[in-house]
Design a protein around this motif. Structure first.
Motif, PDB file in Angstrom:
ATOM      1  N   LYS A  13       0.840  -1.209   0.000  1.00  0.00           N
ATOM      2  CA  LYS A  13       0.000   0.000   0.000  1.00  0.00           C
ATOM      3  C   LYS A  13       0.869   1.252   0.000  1.00  0.00           C
ATOM      4  O   LYS A  13       0.558   2.231  -0.689  1.00  0.00           O
ATOM      5  N   TYR A  50     -13.829  -6.098 -11.490  1.00  0.00           N
ATOM      6  CA  TYR A  50     -13.925  -5.186 -10.356  1.00  0.00           C
ATOM      7  C   TYR A  50     -13.999  -3.748 -10.851  1.00  0.00           C
ATOM      8  O   TYR A  50     -13.598  -3.430 -11.970  1.00  0.00           O
ATOM      9  N   GLY A  52     -12.414  -0.398 -10.343  1.00  0.00           N
ATOM     10  CA  GLY A  52     -11.193   0.131  -9.736  1.00  0.00           C
ATOM     11  C   GLY A  52     -11.466   1.370  -8.898  1.00  0.00           C
ATOM     12  O   GLY A  52     -12.248   2.238  -9.269  1.00  0.00           O
ATOM     13  N   GLU A  56      -5.947   1.496  -7.387  1.00  0.00           N
ATOM     14  CA  GLU A  56      -6.082   0.337  -8.267  1.00  0.00           C
ATOM     15  C   GLU A  56      -6.061   0.796  -9.721  1.00  0.00           C
ATOM     16  O   GLU A  56      -6.198   1.988 -10.017  1.00  0.00           O
ATOM     17  N   THR A  59     -10.502   0.608 -14.016  1.00  0.00           N
ATOM     18  CA  THR A  59     -11.131  -0.385 -14.893  1.00  0.00           C
ATOM     19  C   THR A  59     -12.320   0.167 -15.663  1.00  0.00           C
ATOM     20  O   THR A  59     -12.896  -0.550 -16.479  1.00  0.00           O
ATOM     21  N   PRO A 124      -8.454  -7.812  -9.096  1.00  0.00           N
ATOM     22  CA  PRO A 124      -7.595  -6.784  -8.510  1.00  0.00           C
ATOM     23  C   PRO A 124      -6.515  -7.418  -7.644  1.00  0.00           C
ATOM     24  O   PRO A 124      -6.599  -8.594  -7.289  1.00  0.00           O
ATOM     25  N   CYS A 125      -5.498  -6.638  -7.314  1.00  0.00           N
ATOM     26  CA  CYS A 125      -4.491  -7.099  -6.364  1.00  0.00           C
ATOM     27  C   CYS A 125      -3.650  -5.911  -5.901  1.00  0.00           C
ATOM     28  O   CYS A 125      -3.571  -4.893  -6.585  1.00  0.00           O
ATOM     29  N   LEU A 126      -3.056  -6.074  -4.749  1.00  0.00           N
ATOM     30  CA  LEU A 126      -2.044  -5.119  -4.297  1.00  0.00           C
ATOM     31  C   LEU A 126      -0.718  -5.425  -4.966  1.00  0.00           C
ATOM     32  O   LEU A 126       0.074  -4.540  -5.262  1.00  0.00           O
ATOM     33  N   TYR A 137      -6.563  -7.753  -0.608  1.00  0.00           N
ATOM     34  CA  TYR A 137      -6.749  -6.821   0.510  1.00  0.00           C
ATOM     35  C   TYR A 137      -7.030  -7.524   1.831  1.00  0.00           C
ATOM     36  O   TYR A 137      -7.116  -6.884   2.865  1.00  0.00           O
ATOM     37  N   CYS A 158      -1.873  -6.107 -12.724  1.00  0.00           N
ATOM     38  CA  CYS A 158      -0.842  -5.662 -11.781  1.00  0.00           C
ATOM     39  C   CYS A 158       0.161  -4.768 -12.505  1.00  0.00           C
ATOM     40  O   CYS A 158       0.700  -5.164 -13.546  1.00  0.00           O
TER      41      CYS A 158
END
Length: 192
Positions: A13, A50, A52, A56, A59, A124-126, A137, A158
């Protein structure tokens, strides 16, 4: 493992918050271009994606592209802690911030799309690793939902700056079939 993942989430983050705005915008645009050129996108009659939010990939261009192509577009609707459903939308104007995270969601009355009918799931992803492991998350929403989407190709978005060589993975963590960055596509053997 939970404490290691929590610590890594904090690190990622912070890295996301420190991304240069120009890089972030260019990376997001590159990812959108690469995804809409991917054969799984062209073949999919239904897309689960998702919406965004800050930090993020944006999207919304993907959501619009799916609608313009006549695909069934489904987005997440949170149903409670760790639980979500795919709900169909016909316009981005149907989305409004809701739920515990303020993520734009469809109205509660939007039709549900059964997960097994989905052809493509955009995740999504970190952070992600080339083997398809995602660092999410921590709510477990996707790890509970994705096994139900058994017929879908799963693509994690990503930024290259957030790609990690290896990420911690537990037995319940669902891997992506592909990890897509602005400059590479990683086909993940044994995704899922």
């Amino acid at each position: 493992m939970d404490s290691a993942k929590a610590a890594l989430r904090r690190v990622m983050k912070a890295r996301i918050a420190a991304l240069d705005a120009a890089y972030d915008k260019a990376a997001g645009e590159g990812i959108v271009r690469r995804l809409t050129a991917h054969p799984a996108w062209a073949a999919a009659d239904s897309v689960f994606c998702y919406v965004g939010r800050r930090g993020e990939i944006d999207t919304r261009p993907l959501l619009r592209a799916a609608l313009e192509a006549g695909k069934t577009l489904a987005v997440p609707l949170c149903m409670g802690p760790g639980m979500m459903q795919a709900r169909a939308v016909r316009s981005l104007e149907e989305l409004a911030p809701a739920g515990p995270y303020g993520i734009p969601e469809p109205p509660a009355g939007a039709p549900e799309v059964p997960p097994q009918r989905l052809a493509l799931c955009v995740l999504p992803c970190l952070a992600a690793a080339p083997d398809g492991t995602r660092l999410g998350y921590g709510g477990g929403y996707y790890d509970r939902f994705l096994p139900l989407a058994c017929n879908a190709v799963k693509i994690a978005l990503c930024r290259a700056a957030l790609l990690e060589p290896v990420l911690p993975r537990e037995c319940h963590d669902v891997r992506a079939d592909f990890v897509l960055t602005e400059d590479a596509l990683y086909a993940c053997k044994g995704g899922g």
